[in-house]
Design an enzyme around this catalytic site. Structure first.
Site, PDB file in Angstrom:
ATOM      1  N   HIS A 139       0.733  -1.223   0.034  1.00 29.57           N
ATOM      2  CA  HIS A 139       0.125   0.244  -0.013  1.00 29.57           C
ATOM      3  C   HIS A 139       0.959   1.203  -0.071  1.00 29.57           C
ATOM      4  O   HIS A 139       1.814   1.556   1.048  1.00 29.57           O
ATOM      5  CB  HIS A 139      -0.795   0.246   1.470  1.00 29.57           C
ATOM      6  CG  HIS A 139      -1.953   1.263   1.300  1.00 29.57           C
ATOM      7  ND1 HIS A 139      -2.846   1.426   0.441  1.00 29.57           N
ATOM      8  CD2 HIS A 139      -1.879   2.404   2.102  1.00 29.57           C
ATOM      9  CE1 HIS A 139      -3.371   2.517   0.810  1.00 29.57           C
ATOM     10  NE2 HIS A 139      -2.902   3.186   1.920  1.00 29.57           N
ATOM     11  N   LYS A 160      -0.809  10.598   1.204  1.00 29.58           N
ATOM     12  CA  LYS A 160       0.012  10.066   0.229  1.00 29.58           C
ATOM     13  C   LYS A 160      -0.323  10.616  -1.100  1.00 29.58           C
ATOM     14  O   LYS A 160       0.625  11.162  -1.831  1.00 29.58           O
ATOM     15  CB  LYS A 160       0.186   8.647   0.317  1.00 29.58           C
ATOM     16  CG  LYS A 160       0.686   8.000   1.757  1.00 29.58           C
ATOM     17  CD  LYS A 160       0.742   6.592   1.625  1.00 29.58           C
ATOM     18  CE  LYS A 160      -0.701   5.813   1.340  1.00 29.58           C
ATOM     19  NZ  LYS A 160      -1.712   6.126   2.612  1.00 29.58           N
ATOM     20  N   ASP A 178      -1.944   4.209  -4.531  1.00 28.67           N
ATOM     21  CA  ASP A 178      -2.738   2.970  -3.834  1.00 28.67           C
ATOM     22  C   ASP A 178      -2.018   1.716  -3.694  1.00 28.67           C
ATOM     23  O   ASP A 178      -1.675   1.088  -2.574  1.00 28.67           O
ATOM     24  CB  ASP A 178      -4.092   3.152  -4.141  1.00 28.67           C
ATOM     25  CG  ASP A 178      -5.035   2.379  -3.166  1.00 28.67           C
ATOM     26  OD1 ASP A 178      -4.896   2.667  -1.949  1.00 28.67           O
ATOM     27  OD2 ASP A 178      -5.762   1.393  -3.403  1.00 28.67           O
ATOM     28  N   ARG A 244      17.592  14.258  13.243  1.00 31.08           N
ATOM     29  CA  ARG A 244      17.771  15.821  12.748  1.00 31.08           C
ATOM     30  C   ARG A 244      19.063  16.108  11.844  1.00 31.08           C
ATOM     31  O   ARG A 244      19.412  17.252  11.320  1.00 31.08           O
ATOM     32  CB  ARG A 244      17.811  17.070  14.061  1.00 31.08           C
ATOM     33  CG  ARG A 244      16.227  16.729  14.737  1.00 31.08           C
ATOM     34  CD  ARG A 244      16.237  17.640  15.686  1.00 31.08           C
ATOM     35  NE  ARG A 244      16.174  19.193  15.384  1.00 31.08           N
ATOM     36  CZ  ARG A 244      16.097  20.009  16.064  1.00 31.08           C
ATOM     37  NH1 ARG A 244      15.733  20.062  17.413  1.00 31.08           N
ATOM     38  NH2 ARG A 244      16.067  21.495  15.431  1.00 31.08           N
TER      39      ARG A 244
END
Length: 312
Positions: A139, A160, A178, A244
């Site tokens: 997916h 998405k 999808d 980070r």
């Protein structure tokens, strides 16, 4: 186990079917490797893999031409006793009448190609490797961003498809939305493609189905892309510590292949398309030998070393 219809091979490689009486759809190819049966024509059948596509090149053809009729019958009797998917004659060569008779009796298709033996073998192996590669469906959304295949994953409704739409508007190319079909074509390469039924479509909640190719043109889509980078979208968790600097790569695994993966926290105001673009360019820079995080680390280390020298 994945299979490829012989008819698909005929259409893809533009082969001539010399046995139209036989239905090529009934024959299935189960492995990408192919074989030139030179040793078998000489009478050696040990370790003969009959499930492979058999290629008759100029060398095999001229060898058969020089055989006496009785020897030919002996060789053909043995050769056609195996369940072979098909024979392909290169360079537009055509088999002799006895070969054709045996092929029809044993219902083994005979094909012909204009290409040289080596050229046809290379193209066939490359195409069959993709078609017969191990395949799974995941997916997500797959977009080609600056030549890097970016697989965007995350929970349903996290954004998405919206990110993919914005990327397409910025000039990148959609592969699939999808459902992404992943094929392992080598130990280093995964290829992603779209199921036929959803190809070029994007689903946007509140709007419905959008045809990207019809809306933005043929240059906005592509059929397949390698999986170079995975971006996993997740809801922002203020309790979680996010990377980070990026000094150490994180990976995810599909079909045994490790792919670089970035976990991107989502909160209002973050532009996902620009984040995906930047991640793709940064990944490309790393492949070319430049690592921004490592460069920063080097600068900090040099600065600290310089201060220590001054203090001394």
């Amino acid at each position: 186990m994945a299979t490829v219809s012989l008819n698909d091979l005929i259409e893809k490689m533009k082969l001539e079917n010399l046995t139209p009486e036989l239905d090529p759809n009934k024959k299935k190819i189960t492995q990408p490797d192919i074989n030139r049966p030179a040793l078998q024509l000489a009478g050696y059948f040990e370790h003969f893999d009959a499930s492979r596509l058999q290629i008759i090149g100029f060398v095999e053809y001229t060898y058969l031409e020089g055989l006496e009729e009785s020897r030919k019958q002996e060789v053909y009797n043995r050769l056609f006793s195996y369940d072979i998917p098909a024979f392909v004659f290169s360079r537009e060569l055509h088999p002799d009448e006895l070969f054709m008779r045996y092929a029809l009796e044993h219902k083994i298709p005979i094909l012909s190609t204009k290409k040289s033996t080596s050229s046809f073998m290379a193209e066939s192996i490359r195409w069959l490797n993709v078609q017969l590669a191990p395949c799974i469906s995941v997916h997500g959304v797959l977009v080609d961003v600056f030549g890097e295949g970016v697989l965007i994953t995350g929970e349903s409704g996290i954004g998405k498809s919206e990110a993919a739409l914005e990327l397409v508007k910025r000039g990148h190319r959609l592969v699939t939305d999808d459902v992404v079909e992943l094929r392992k074509v080598s130990d280093d390469t995964l290829i992603g493609s779209a199921p036929d039924i959803t190809k070029h479509f994007i689903e946007l909640r509140g709007i419905g189905i959008v045809d990207i190719k019809a809306m933005f043109g043929a240059s906005s889509v592509r059929e397949t892309a390698s999986i170079d980078l995975v971006i996993r979208l997740e809801d922002w968790d203020k309790e979680k510590e996010y990377d980070r600097l990026g000094l150490e790569e994180s990976y995810t695994e599909y079909l045994g292949n490790k792919i670089v993966c970035h976990n991107i926290p989502i909160r209002p105001g973050r532009n996902l398309a620009i984040i995906c673009e930047t991640a793709a360019v940064n990944h490309r820079q790393k492949k070319m030998g430049y690592n921004a995080a490592q460069e920063l680390y080097t600068r900090v280390q040099n600065s600290l070393a310089k201060r220590r020298e001054e203090d001394e």
